[in-house]
Scaffold this motif. Sequence first.
Motif, PDB file in Angstrom:
ATOM      1  N   THR A  32       0.864  -1.171   0.000  1.00  0.00           N
ATOM      2  CA  THR A  32       0.000   0.000   0.000  1.00  0.00           C
ATOM      3  C   THR A  32       0.902   1.222   0.000  1.00  0.00           C
ATOM      4  N   LEU A  33       0.680   2.124  -0.936  1.00  0.00           N
ATOM      5  CA  LEU A  33       1.431   3.373  -0.993  1.00  0.00           C
ATOM      6  C   LEU A  33       0.508   4.486  -0.508  1.00  0.00           C
ATOM      7  N   GLN A  61       6.567   1.598  -9.882  1.00  0.00           N
ATOM      8  CA  GLN A  61       6.222   1.763 -11.293  1.00  0.00           C
ATOM      9  C   GLN A  61       4.751   2.084 -11.434  1.00  0.00           C
ATOM     10  N   ALA A  62       4.392   2.620 -12.587  1.00  0.00           N
ATOM     11  CA  ALA A  62       3.042   3.123 -12.821  1.00  0.00           C
ATOM     12  C   ALA A  62       1.987   2.026 -12.836  1.00  0.00           C
ATOM     13  N   LEU A  72       8.076   5.871 -16.424  1.00  0.00           N
ATOM     14  CA  LEU A  72       7.018   5.441 -15.511  1.00  0.00           C
ATOM     15  C   LEU A  72       7.551   4.603 -14.353  1.00  0.00           C
ATOM     16  N   PHE A  73       8.872   4.597 -14.186  1.00  0.00           N
ATOM     17  CA  PHE A  73       9.518   3.918 -13.070  1.00  0.00           C
ATOM     18  C   PHE A  73      10.162   4.964 -12.170  1.00  0.00           C
ATOM     19  N   LEU A 101       7.217  11.756  -6.331  1.00  0.00           N
ATOM     20  CA  LEU A 101       6.108  10.849  -6.663  1.00  0.00           C
ATOM     21  C   LEU A 101       4.770  11.574  -6.765  1.00  0.00           C
ATOM     22  N   LYS A 102       4.607  12.636  -5.981  1.00  0.00           N
ATOM     23  CA  LYS A 102       3.347  13.386  -6.004  1.00  0.00           C
ATOM     24  C   LYS A 102       3.258  14.172  -7.282  1.00  0.00           C
TER      25      LYS A 102
END
Length: 102
Positions: A32-33, A61-62, A72-73, A101-102
């Motif tokens: 969970t991110l 990754q996406a 996308l990594f 990441l945001k």
Amino acid sequence: GNLLSNISNAYPGQIVTTLVADTLPANIIAFTLDMNANQLLLTFDKPVRPATLVATAITIQASSNQTTNASLFYHLTGGSTSSPIQTIIAVNISYTDANTLK
């Protein structure tokens, strides 16, 4: 089922005569991110030692089938954990990584 043997009250347990070490690595079975808490929860199939965690070895990754587009990594540049030995480890994502990441 398994047969049981009585243990005398004089002894709190039995002495181990043969110990077979677990040499198989743990596998991540879920994650969970949480970008509000800047935390990545990793769930393993057996307890792990958080001290062995290398956050910089984690790549986000996406999508699960993403294999071609390197943009996308994202490789984490840092992170930490204070989780005890257990099956769920909370990785605190660095400020830099969280903002990227945001």
